[in-house]
Design an enzyme around this catalytic site. Sequence first.
Site, PDB file in Angstrom:
ATOM      1  N   GLY A  17       0.829  -1.204   0.000  1.00 44.90           N
ATOM      2  CA  GLY A  17       0.000   0.000   0.000  1.00 44.90           C
ATOM      3  C   GLY A  17       0.861   1.251   0.000  1.00 44.90           C
ATOM      4  N   TYR A  18       1.483   1.537  -1.148  1.00 46.14           N
ATOM      5  CA  TYR A  18       2.310   2.754  -1.251  1.00 46.14           C
ATOM      6  C   TYR A  18       1.551   3.840  -2.027  1.00 46.14           C
ATOM      7  CZ  TYR A  18       5.995  -0.920  -0.892  1.00 46.14           C
ATOM      8  OH  TYR A  18       6.759  -1.992  -0.553  1.00 46.14           O
ATOM      9  N   GLU A  60      11.613  -5.449  -4.802  1.00 44.29           N
ATOM     10  CA  GLU A  60      10.598  -5.556  -5.862  1.00 44.29           C
ATOM     11  C   GLU A  60      11.258  -5.474  -7.238  1.00 44.29           C
ATOM     12  OE1 GLU A  60       7.287  -2.903  -5.431  1.00 44.29           O
ATOM     13  OE2 GLU A  60       6.300  -3.688  -7.220  1.00 44.29           O
ATOM     14  N   GLU A  65      10.206   5.710 -16.775  1.00 48.45           N
ATOM     15  CA  GLU A  65      10.883   7.012 -16.658  1.00 48.45           C
ATOM     16  C   GLU A  65      11.617   7.108 -15.314  1.00 48.45           C
ATOM     17  OE1 GLU A  65       7.780   6.584 -17.678  1.00 48.45           O
ATOM     18  OE2 GLU A  65       7.850   7.343 -19.733  1.00 48.45           O
TER      19      GLU A  65
HETATM   20  C1  LIG Z   1      -1.488  -3.024 -12.532  1.00 51.50           C
HETATM   21  C2  LIG Z   1      -0.862  -2.149 -11.489  1.00 51.50           C
HETATM   22  C3  LIG Z   1      -0.563  -2.684 -10.247  1.00 51.50           C
HETATM   23  C4  LIG Z   1      -0.011  -1.889  -9.251  1.00 51.50           C
HETATM   24  N1  LIG Z   1       0.188  -2.436  -8.012  1.00 51.50           N
HETATM   25  C5  LIG Z   1       0.577  -1.640  -6.998  1.00 51.50           C
HETATM   26  C6  LIG Z   1       0.635  -2.129  -5.679  1.00 51.50           C
HETATM   27  O1  LIG Z   1       0.392  -3.314  -5.424  1.00 51.50           O
HETATM   28  N2  LIG Z   1       0.932  -1.269  -4.666  1.00 51.50           N
HETATM   29  C7  LIG Z   1       1.213   0.047  -4.897  1.00 51.50           C
HETATM   30  O2  LIG Z   1       1.475   0.772  -3.953  1.00 51.50           O
HETATM   31  N3  LIG Z   1       1.184   0.552  -6.151  1.00 51.50           N
HETATM   32  C8  LIG Z   1       0.858  -0.262  -7.201  1.00 51.50           C
HETATM   33  N4  LIG Z   1       0.775   0.248  -8.469  1.00 51.50           N
HETATM   34  C9  LIG Z   1       1.012   1.676  -8.670  1.00 51.50           C
HETATM   35  C10 LIG Z   1       2.263   1.992  -9.464  1.00 51.50           C
HETATM   36  O3  LIG Z   1       3.420   1.830  -8.681  1.00 51.50           O
HETATM   37  C11 LIG Z   1       2.093   3.427  -9.984  1.00 51.50           C
HETATM   38  O4  LIG Z   1       1.043   3.388 -10.936  1.00 51.50           O
HETATM   39  C12 LIG Z   1       3.336   3.973 -10.591  1.00 51.50           C
HETATM   40  O5  LIG Z   1       4.320   4.200  -9.623  1.00 51.50           O
HETATM   41  C13 LIG Z   1       3.077   5.288 -11.365  1.00 51.50           C
HETATM   42  O6  LIG Z   1       2.380   6.177 -10.546  1.00 51.50           O
HETATM   43  P1  LIG Z   1       1.046   6.904 -11.069  1.00 51.50           P
HETATM   44  O7  LIG Z   1       0.126   5.856 -11.614  1.00 51.50           O
HETATM   45  O8  LIG Z   1       0.535   7.768  -9.986  1.00 51.50           O
HETATM   46  O9  LIG Z   1       1.511   7.784 -12.290  1.00 51.50           O
HETATM   47  P2  LIG Z   1       2.235   9.209 -12.189  1.00 51.50           P
HETATM   48  O10 LIG Z   1       3.259   9.188 -11.120  1.00 51.50           O
HETATM   49  O11 LIG Z   1       1.179  10.262 -12.134  1.00 51.50           O
HETATM   50  O12 LIG Z   1       2.998   9.255 -13.585  1.00 51.50           O
HETATM   51  C14 LIG Z   1       2.322   9.543 -14.809  1.00 51.50           C
HETATM   52  C15 LIG Z   1       3.375   9.558 -15.916  1.00 51.50           C
HETATM   53  O13 LIG Z   1       4.344  10.597 -15.647  1.00 51.50           O
HETATM   54  C16 LIG Z   1       5.663  10.039 -15.602  1.00 51.50           C
HETATM   55  N5  LIG Z   1       6.455  10.688 -14.572  1.00 51.50           N
HETATM   56  C17 LIG Z   1       6.080  10.928 -13.280  1.00 51.50           C
HETATM   57  N6  LIG Z   1       7.079  11.534 -12.616  1.00 51.50           N
HETATM   58  C18 LIG Z   1       8.106  11.687 -13.491  1.00 51.50           C
HETATM   59  C19 LIG Z   1       9.431  12.238 -13.400  1.00 51.50           C
HETATM   60  N7  LIG Z   1       9.892  12.766 -12.274  1.00 51.50           N
HETATM   61  N8  LIG Z   1      10.204  12.223 -14.507  1.00 51.50           N
HETATM   62  C20 LIG Z   1       9.752  11.705 -15.675  1.00 51.50           C
HETATM   63  N9  LIG Z   1       8.504  11.169 -15.830  1.00 51.50           N
HETATM   64  C21 LIG Z   1       7.703  11.150 -14.750  1.00 51.50           C
HETATM   65  C22 LIG Z   1       5.470   8.567 -15.270  1.00 51.50           C
HETATM   66  O14 LIG Z   1       6.540   7.778 -15.737  1.00 51.50           O
HETATM   67  C23 LIG Z   1       4.169   8.245 -16.004  1.00 51.50           C
HETATM   68  O15 LIG Z   1       4.437   7.983 -17.363  1.00 51.50           O
HETATM   69  C24 LIG Z   1       0.280  -0.533  -9.508  1.00 51.50           C
HETATM   70  C25 LIG Z   1       0.003  -0.001 -10.773  1.00 51.50           C
HETATM   71  C26 LIG Z   1      -0.554  -0.782 -11.754  1.00 51.50           C
HETATM   72  C27 LIG Z   1      -0.854  -0.168 -13.090  1.00 51.50           C
END
Ligand SMILES: Cc1cc2nc3c(=O)[nH]c(=O)nc-3n(C[C@H](O)[C@H](O)[C@H](O)COP(=O)(O)OP(=O)(O)OC[C@H]3O[C@@H](n4cnc5c(N)ncnc54)[C@H](O)[C@@H]3O)c2cc1C
Length: 391
Positions: free
Chosen positions: A124-125, A240, A372
Site C-alpha cells: 500500500g504505497y 521488488e 521514466e
Molecule cells: C497493474 C498495477 C498494479 C499496481 N500495483 C501496486 C501495488 O500493489 N501497490 C502500490 O502501492 N502501487 C501499485 N501500483 C502503482 C504503481 O506503482 C504506480 O502506478 C506507478 O508508480 C506510477 O504512478 P502513477 O500511476 O501515480 O503515475 P504518475 O506518477 O502520475 O505518472 C504519470 C506519468 O508521468 C511520468 N512521470 C512521473 N514523474 C516523473 C518524473 N519525475 N520524470 C519523468 N517522468 C515522470 C510517469 O513515468 C508516467 O508515465 C500498480 C500499478 C498498476 C498499473
Amino acid sequence: MDFVTVDNLAEHREAAREWVDNNVRPGWAWEQYTSGTHHTPELHAQLAADGILGAGWPPAYGGSDTDPGYARAVLDAVSDAELYADGWATTNMVLRTIRNVGTEEQKERIIAAGLRGEILIALGYSEPDSGSDVAAAKTRAVRDGDEWVISGQKMFTSTAQSCSHVFVLARTNLDVPKHKGLTMFLVPTDAEGFELQPIYTLGGQRTNATFYSDVRVPDAMRIGAVDEGWRVMRVALVYERGGGGRGSAGPTLAERVATWAQSTQRTDGATYYDDPRNQERLARIAIDEEVARLLGLRVRWMNERGELPGVEGSMTKLFSSEADLRHYSELVDMLGPAGVLRPESGAAPLHGELEHHFRSTVVGTIYGGSSEIQREIIAEGRLGLPRNRPK
Ligand SMILES: Cc1cc2nc3c(=O)[nH]c(=O)nc-3n(C[C@H](O)[C@H](O)[C@H](O)COP(=O)(O)OP(=O)(O)OC[C@H]3O[C@@H](n4cnc5c(N)ncnc54)[C@H](O)[C@@H]3O)c2cc1C
C-alpha cells in the site's frame, strides 16, 4: 560475477516439474486469467506446507530445511505452468524487508507466519495523487497510546482482496520535509474501518483501491522506526525491482513461437516462419531475452551474496518490462488479424497467449516504478547525473 553458481538449478528441474504435475490443478491458470486475481490460495498453502516458501530462511524465523535451489526451481516451474504467485511475491518482499529493518520479535512472529502461509501481504504505497512521487503520501497515522490511527486512501493495492495485511506507507509527521515524516505499518484487512474496491486493468489483472477510516493498529505492527518509513520502503522497492529476470527452464518465448511459426501455414500457403520479417522479429526477441536473463542472473547473484541490487534491479526491471512490451507488439503484428483473438474465442493462435500479454505487458512498465523513474534512478545511481525529480 559467477554465472555457474547462480544458474545451478538443473539438478532440481525434473523434481520441480513433478511437484507441479502432482500439485497444480489444470483449471487454476484459467481461473487466474478470468478473475484477474493472480493468487491461488490452494497453491500457496501447498507451497508453504512443502517448505518451499521457507527454504533458505533461518529456522529461528520459521525457515524450512527444503533445498533453496529446489524451491526456486519449483517456483520457476509454477510460472512455466502460466500461474502467477503475486501474493507470495509481495509477501516475500515485505518479509525480506522485515528481516532487514524489523525487531527480533517481528522477525520471529511475522516472518514465521508468512513462511507458514498464514498471512499474505499486499503493498500500500501509491495513492490517488502520488504514484511516482510516492513520498507525497497523504494517508495519516496518528499515535494514540500504544496504537496508531490510520486514515486515508491507497490506489492499486494489488492482491489485497486475497491478503490478510497491507504494508501501508503513512504520514506521521507534518513538520518535516516529505521524505522524513513517513512510517510503515502492517494493517490487517479485517480491521474495522478497512474497505476495498476492485479496479480492473487493461491487462485483465484485478487491483484495488483501499480505504482506511480510523483503522487502529498496535505499535507492534509498525515496521521500522517512526518517521523512517522512506528508508524502509526503499529497501522493499529494491527487493521488488530486483525480482525481475527469467528463471524458467522451459523454452523461451522466441523458441516457442519459432516452433509454432515453422509448423503453421498462413492463408497464402507459406509458413509464418518463411517470412524473413518474422525471422528478424524472432531473432530480436531471442537477443533481448538473453540480455534480460543475464541481467536477472546478476540480480540473483547479488541477492545470494547478501547485497541489495539497487541500480541493478532498476536496470533489470526497465529492460525486461520494455523488452516484453516490444516482443508482444511484434508478435501480434506477425499474426495479423488472428493476433487479437482471445483464448475464449477458441481459435486464438498459441491459446491467445500473445494477445493477453500484448495487453498485460503495458502495465509491467508502470508498476514497481515506471520506466521514466527507473531511467532516472540509473542516470543518478550509475552515471552520476544530477537528480531532476523534486526532493
Ligand atoms: C497493474 C498495477 C498494479 C499496481 N500495483 C501496486 C501495488 O500493489 N501497490 C502500490 O502501492 N502501487 C501499485 N501500483 C502503482 C504503481 O506503482 C504506480 O502506478 C506507478 O508508480 C506510477 O504512478 P502513477 O500511476 O501515480 O503515475 P504518475 O506518477 O502520475 O505518472 C504519470 C506519468 O508521468 C511520468 N512521470 C512521473 N514523474 C516523473 C518524473 N519525475 N520524470 C519523468 N517522468 C515522470 C510517469 O513515468 C508516467 O508515465 C500498480 C500499478 C498498476 C498499473
